[in-house]
Write a protein that holds these residues in place. Structure first.
Motif, mmCIF file in Angstrom:
data_model
loop_
_atom_site.group_PDB
_atom_site.id
_atom_site.type_symbol
_atom_site.label_atom_id
_atom_site.label_comp_id
_atom_site.label_asym_id
_atom_site.label_seq_id
_atom_site.Cartn_x
_atom_site.Cartn_y
_atom_site.Cartn_z
ATOM 1 N N ARG A 73 0.831 -1.210 0.000
ATOM 2 C CA ARG A 73 0.000 0.000 0.000
ATOM 3 C C ARG A 73 0.861 1.255 0.000
ATOM 4 O O ARG A 73 0.515 2.264 -0.650
ATOM 5 N N VAL A 74 1.977 1.219 0.699
ATOM 6 C CA VAL A 74 2.895 2.363 0.731
ATOM 7 C C VAL A 74 3.393 2.668 -0.678
ATOM 8 O O VAL A 74 3.498 3.833 -1.079
ATOM 9 N N ASP A 75 3.709 1.625 -1.440
ATOM 10 C CA ASP A 75 4.153 1.816 -2.832
ATOM 11 C C ASP A 75 3.049 2.443 -3.679
ATOM 12 O O ASP A 75 3.308 3.288 -4.540
ATOM 13 N N ILE A 76 1.803 2.030 -3.442
ATOM 14 C CA ILE A 76 0.662 2.585 -4.186
ATOM 15 C C ILE A 76 0.505 4.071 -3.895
ATOM 16 O O ILE A 76 0.261 4.873 -4.799
ATOM 17 N N TYR A 77 0.644 4.449 -2.612
ATOM 18 C CA TYR A 77 0.548 5.866 -2.245
ATOM 19 C C TYR A 77 1.619 6.682 -2.975
ATOM 20 O O TYR A 77 1.358 7.788 -3.455
ATOM 21 N N LYS A 78 2.808 6.135 -3.049
ATOM 22 C CA LYS A 78 3.926 6.854 -3.664
ATOM 23 C C LYS A 78 3.728 7.023 -5.171
ATOM 24 O O LYS A 78 4.086 8.051 -5.747
ATOM 25 N N GLN A 79 3.144 6.014 -5.806
ATOM 26 C CA GLN A 79 3.016 6.019 -7.264
ATOM 27 C C GLN A 79 1.773 6.740 -7.772
ATOM 28 O O GLN A 79 1.598 6.902 -8.980
ATOM 29 N N ASP A 80 0.911 7.180 -6.860
ATOM 30 C CA ASP A 80 -0.307 7.877 -7.272
ATOM 31 C C ASP A 80 0.075 9.114 -8.091
ATOM 32 O O ASP A 80 0.802 9.984 -7.605
ATOM 33 N N PRO A 81 -0.377 9.192 -9.364
ATOM 34 C CA PRO A 81 0.031 10.309 -10.239
ATOM 35 C C PRO A 81 -0.492 11.674 -9.804
ATOM 36 O O PRO A 81 0.057 12.713 -10.186
ATOM 37 N N VAL A 82 -1.561 11.694 -8.999
ATOM 38 C CA VAL A 82 -2.156 12.967 -8.582
ATOM 39 C C VAL A 82 -1.699 13.372 -7.186
ATOM 40 O O VAL A 82 -1.145 14.460 -6.976
ATOM 41 N N ASP A 83 -1.940 12.495 -6.228
ATOM 42 C CA ASP A 83 -1.636 12.829 -4.834
ATOM 43 C C ASP A 83 -0.522 11.946 -4.261
ATOM 44 O O ASP A 83 -0.533 11.601 -3.081
ATOM 45 N N GLY A 84 0.410 11.567 -5.089
ATOM 46 C CA GLY A 84 1.482 10.674 -4.637
ATOM 47 C C GLY A 84 2.235 11.226 -3.437
ATOM 48 O O GLY A 84 2.596 12.399 -3.404
ATOM 49 N N GLU B 163 5.233 9.896 -0.362
ATOM 50 C CA GLU B 163 6.123 8.854 0.134
ATOM 51 C C GLU B 163 6.035 8.764 1.658
ATOM 52 O O GLU B 163 6.149 9.774 2.351
ATOM 53 N N ILE B 164 5.814 7.554 2.168
ATOM 54 C CA ILE B 164 5.889 7.313 3.611
ATOM 55 C C ILE B 164 6.782 6.096 3.847
ATOM 56 O O ILE B 164 7.034 5.315 2.923
ATOM 57 N N ALA B 165 7.239 5.949 5.063
ATOM 58 C CA ALA B 165 8.191 4.883 5.380
ATOM 59 C C ALA B 165 7.539 3.502 5.328
ATOM 60 O O ALA B 165 6.373 3.336 5.684
ATOM 61 N N LYS B 166 8.325 2.524 4.902
ATOM 62 C CA LYS B 166 7.868 1.136 4.916
ATOM 63 C C LYS B 166 8.259 0.495 6.249
ATOM 64 O O LYS B 166 9.193 0.948 6.921
ATOM 65 N N ILE B 167 7.562 -0.567 6.595
ATOM 66 C CA ILE B 167 7.940 -1.356 7.770
ATOM 67 C C ILE B 167 9.078 -2.286 7.349
ATOM 68 O O ILE B 167 8.940 -3.008 6.351
ATOM 69 N N PRO B 168 10.208 -2.284 8.052
ATOM 70 C CA PRO B 168 11.348 -3.122 7.666
ATOM 71 C C PRO B 168 10.993 -4.611 7.616
ATOM 72 O O PRO B 168 10.292 -5.121 8.485
ATOM 73 N N GLU B 169 11.472 -5.255 6.576
ATOM 74 C CA GLU B 169 11.322 -6.699 6.441
ATOM 75 C C GLU B 169 12.706 -7.315 6.257
ATOM 76 O O GLU B 169 13.559 -6.727 5.599
ATOM 77 N N PRO B 170 12.954 -8.523 6.780
ATOM 78 C CA PRO B 170 12.044 -9.293 7.648
ATOM 79 C C PRO B 170 11.898 -8.641 9.020
ATOM 80 O O PRO B 170 12.725 -7.807 9.408
ATOM 81 N N ILE B 171 10.866 -9.033 9.724
ATOM 82 C CA ILE B 171 10.610 -8.479 11.055
ATOM 83 C C ILE B 171 11.588 -9.091 12.047
ATOM 84 O O ILE B 171 11.689 -10.313 12.164
ATOM 85 N N THR B 172 12.308 -8.251 12.752
ATOM 86 C CA THR B 172 13.311 -8.746 13.708
ATOM 87 C C THR B 172 13.115 -8.195 15.119
ATOM 88 O O THR B 172 13.811 -8.602 16.043
#
Length: 220
Positions: free
Chosen positions: A71-82, A84-93
């Protein structure tokens, strides 16, 4: 009169001397008590490794994180209201830490990228280390300083919506209920998502100060 005054002075000096001696004795006794009754060492609370979580819950948290990051990637790629927000680090440690009768695990603790603000996402587990919900706390500039669009809070709000999306909540309902919570000016407002039966609680007591929290309590 002079003799009486001298006599009173002598009595006072003797009394003070005796009081000082008594206080010294009391101090010595208290000191001995402290030495003899040293508190026992506090039991250290050892964090729980993510690998020790109930397998089904571990898989559920990993799935939520993956969907959140998509979903974070979708927010960033939105052509109108794009945005960027931070992703949750993977793998979870990150480890689980005991808080009263639950375990709390920090999935993300980050500042806004574009504006002044901060937010933190936790996963919550019961004493059997089974996932029971998620929690996000958001802090930005005070509401009185927001622009008309309120974009200064957008990163935190988008993060809360990404959690809702990752859990399969009805996003339109989520948005609608958050507006109701604000309109009714209640410090705490809860509704049940029709899709997942998740109880969503908006904690808006400090909304004017730019601080708010949202709890996602999973159905049993």
């Amino acid at each position: 009169m002079k003799k009486v005054l001298l006599l009173l002075l002598a009595v006072m000096l003797v009394g003070c001397s005796g009081e000082g001696t008594e206080k010294k004795k009391e101090a010595d006794v208290k000191k001995e008590d402290v030495v003899e009754k040293e508190p026992a060492e506090e039991k250290k609370v050892v964090p729980v490794k993510f690998e020790e979580v109930d397998p089904e819950s571990k898989a559920a948290v990993e799935k939520l994180v993956k969907k959140y990051n998509v979903r974070v990637d979708i927010y960033k790629q939105d052509p109108v209201d794009g945005m960027e927000i931070a992703k949750i680090p993977e793998p979870i440690t990150s480890d689980l830490n005991k808080e009263e009768n639950i375990f709390s695990q920090v999935l993300l603790d980050t500042d806004f990228i574009k504006h002044k603000g901060h937010y933190k996402i936790d996963a919550r587990y019961n004493e059997d280390k089974k996932i029971i919900g998620y929690y996000i706390s958001i802090e930005g500039i005070p509401a009185t300083e927001l622009s008309e669009e309120g974009e200064e809070w957008a990163e935190g709000i988008l993060s809360s919506m990404a959690i809702a999306w990752g859990l399969g909540l009805d996003i339109d309902k989520f948005d609608e209920e958050s507006d109701i919570a604000l309109d009714e000016e209640k410090p705490t407002y809860t509704y049940t998502d029709p899709n997942t039966k998740t109880n969503v609680t908006f904690l808006f007591a400090d909304w004017d100060l730019g601080k708010f929290e949202i709890k996602y309590d999973l159905s049993k």
